[in-house]
Design a protein around this motif. Structure first.
Motif, short mmCIF file in Angstrom:
data_model
loop_
_atom_site.label_atom_id
_atom_site.label_comp_id
_atom_site.label_asym_id
_atom_site.label_seq_id
_atom_site.Cartn_x
_atom_site.Cartn_y
_atom_site.Cartn_z
N PRO A 31 22.04 -9.13 50.84
CA PRO A 31 23.14 -8.42 50.19
C PRO A 31 23.70 -9.26 49.05
CG PRO A 31 23.79 -9.24 52.38
CD PRO A 31 22.33 -9.50 52.24
N VAL A 32 24.07 -8.61 47.97
CA VAL A 32 24.55 -9.33 46.80
C VAL A 32 25.97 -9.83 47.03
CG1 VAL A 32 25.13 -9.12 44.35
CG2 VAL A 32 23.11 -7.97 45.26
N PRO A 33 26.21 -11.13 46.88
CA PRO A 33 27.57 -11.66 47.05
C PRO A 33 28.53 -11.02 46.04
CG PRO A 33 25.98 -13.45 46.94
CD PRO A 33 25.24 -12.18 46.59
N ASP A 34 29.78 -10.85 46.46
CA ASP A 34 30.78 -10.17 45.62
C ASP A 34 30.94 -10.79 44.25
OD1 ASP A 34 32.94 -9.41 48.45
OD2 ASP A 34 31.33 -8.26 47.49
N GLU A 35 30.84 -12.13 44.19
CA GLU A 35 31.10 -12.81 42.92
C GLU A 35 30.23 -12.26 41.79
OE1 GLU A 35 30.97 -17.03 44.50
OE2 GLU A 35 29.01 -16.17 45.05
N PHE A 36 29.02 -11.87 42.13
CA PHE A 36 28.13 -11.33 41.10
C PHE A 36 28.69 -10.03 40.52
CE2 PHE A 36 24.35 -13.92 40.93
CZ PHE A 36 24.45 -14.67 42.08
N LEU A 37 29.14 -9.17 41.40
CA LEU A 37 29.66 -7.89 40.95
C LEU A 37 30.98 -8.09 40.23
CD1 LEU A 37 28.64 -5.96 44.16
CD2 LEU A 37 27.43 -6.06 41.98
N ASP A 38 31.74 -9.10 40.66
CA ASP A 38 33.00 -9.39 39.99
C ASP A 38 32.78 -9.76 38.53
OD1 ASP A 38 34.69 -10.98 42.82
OD2 ASP A 38 34.45 -8.89 42.21
N ILE A 39 31.72 -10.53 38.30
CA ILE A 39 31.42 -10.93 36.92
C ILE A 39 31.27 -9.71 36.04
CG2 ILE A 39 29.65 -11.92 35.41
CD1 ILE A 39 29.06 -13.93 37.52
N LEU A 40 30.52 -8.75 36.51
CA LEU A 40 30.28 -7.57 35.68
C LEU A 40 31.52 -6.69 35.58
CD1 LEU A 40 26.63 -6.55 36.51
CD2 LEU A 40 27.55 -7.70 34.51
N ARG A 41 32.30 -6.69 36.65
CA ARG A 41 33.55 -5.93 36.60
C ARG A 41 34.46 -6.51 35.53
NH1 ARG A 41 34.77 -6.26 42.11
NH2 ARG A 41 32.91 -5.09 42.64
N LYS A 42 34.54 -7.85 35.52
CA LYS A 42 35.40 -8.49 34.52
C LYS A 42 34.85 -8.29 33.12
CE LYS A 42 37.20 -12.04 37.56
NZ LYS A 42 36.50 -13.16 38.20
N ALA A 43 33.52 -8.21 33.02
CA ALA A 43 32.89 -8.05 31.71
C ALA A 43 33.28 -6.72 31.07
CB ALA A 43 31.37 -8.14 31.84
N ASP A 44 33.82 -5.84 31.91
CA ASP A 44 34.31 -4.55 31.45
C ASP A 44 35.41 -4.65 30.43
OD1 ASP A 44 33.64 -1.98 31.85
OD2 ASP A 44 34.32 -1.91 33.93
N LYS A 45 36.29 -5.67 30.69
CA LYS A 45 37.49 -5.77 29.86
C LYS A 45 37.10 -5.86 28.39
CE LYS A 45 39.67 -6.00 33.70
NZ LYS A 45 40.10 -7.21 34.43
N PRO A 46 37.68 -5.01 27.58
CA PRO A 46 37.27 -4.99 26.16
C PRO A 46 37.84 -6.15 25.37
CG PRO A 46 38.95 -3.33 26.58
CD PRO A 46 38.68 -4.00 27.90
N SER A 47 37.45 -7.37 25.77
CA SER A 47 37.76 -8.50 24.89
C SER A 47 36.55 -8.72 24.01
CB SER A 47 38.06 -9.74 25.73
OG SER A 47 36.98 -10.00 26.60
N GLY A 48 35.82 -7.63 23.80
CA GLY A 48 34.57 -7.54 23.04
C GLY A 48 34.17 -8.69 22.15
#
Lengths: 55, 201
Positions: free
Chosen positions: A36-53
């Motif tokens: 199972p993928v550890p949460d931290e990996f998914l957190d990274i992509l979730r944070k990457a969402d933020k439009p600090s483009g």
């Protein structure tokens, strides 16, 4: 003639061993793939969402 | 497949979403590849996360629809080697530790041909190990592995073949020469295990 047979048998054995190593290699690799993928990996992509483009 | 470049990207949420979705499916594979490169699960996850962030930052240079798995594996590999250059000494210690552990395996009842395979892999030179993993376990063609490693296809082929031969030798003779017996036990265990695994299908 005897040597040929021995040579062929040795080759078969080597091939068998290589196949076995290959099976084991894939098992070793797939074991991690199936974890199972550890949460931290998914957190990274979730944070990457933020439009600090821009950087 | 070109070198990933970080750059300013026009804000394209739909493209980002597509990119992200595909990247998520690759996480397990990146973790596995990282694990074979570092040998240590914690370091592997750190490496895989770094690589993911780099991939995300470089997303503008990636052409959607091309081989993202190979592209991200290339990023991860590059990240590994640049970190490794910074901590060369630590990797030397890891290699030595692996060798000591291999030699110290004492228990004839020890079941784990898998661990022995891992330890044997750790004894291979890095470029042979990665070539073997990419082609033998990662599911890449030789050409793809060559792109990932930044070398010629012929080079990958010879590394894979040398790795296979070396592994076989290590498993058959290597550290299992205790008391003159037991040589080949690890190989035998792997053969038996592999047969059991294939009959399970």
């Amino acid at each position: 003639m005897e040597d040929n047979r021995k040579g062929a048998a040795a080759l078969d054995e080597a091939r068998l061993r290589q196949q076995a190593i290959g099976v084991k290699l894939r098992q070793m690799f797939d074991e991690v793939v199936n974890e199972p993928v550890p949460d931290e990996f998914l957190d990274i992509l979730r944070k990457a969402d933020k439009p600090s483009g821009e950087r | 497949m070109s070198e990933p470049q970080v750059g300013r990207s026009p804000f394209d949420p739909a493209r980002d979403e597509t990119f992200k979705r595909e990247l998520v499916t690759l996480i397990p594979h990146l973790r596995a590849f990282a694990r074979t490169l570092t040998g240590d699960p914690t370091a592997a996850d750190d490496l895989a996360q770094d690589a993911m962030m780099k991939a995300w930052d470089a997303r503008a240079s990636f052409q959607l629809g091309t081989n993202m798995k190979a592209w991200t594996f290339m990023i991860l590999r590059n990240q590994f080697y640049s970190e490794k250059r910074r901590s060369w000494r630590q990797s030397q210690l890891d290699q030595e530790a692996a060798e000591r552990t291999l030699v110290a395996v004492d228990d004839p009842e020890a079941p784990v041909a898998l661990d022995e395979l891992r330890l044997s892999l750790a004894m291979l030179p890095a470029e042979q190990r990665e070539a073997l993993i990419l082609v033998g376990a990662g599911g890449f063609a030789y050409e793809e592995a060559a792109e990932i490693c930044g070398c010629a296809v012929g080079t990958v082929k010879s590394r894979v073949s040398r790795a296979r031969r070396a592994l076989q030798t290590i498993l058959e003779d290597g550290a299992y020469d205790r008391d003159g017996g037991a040589a080949g036990d690890a190989m035998y265990a792997i053969l038996a295990d592999a047969e059991r695994l294939s009959t399970l299908r």
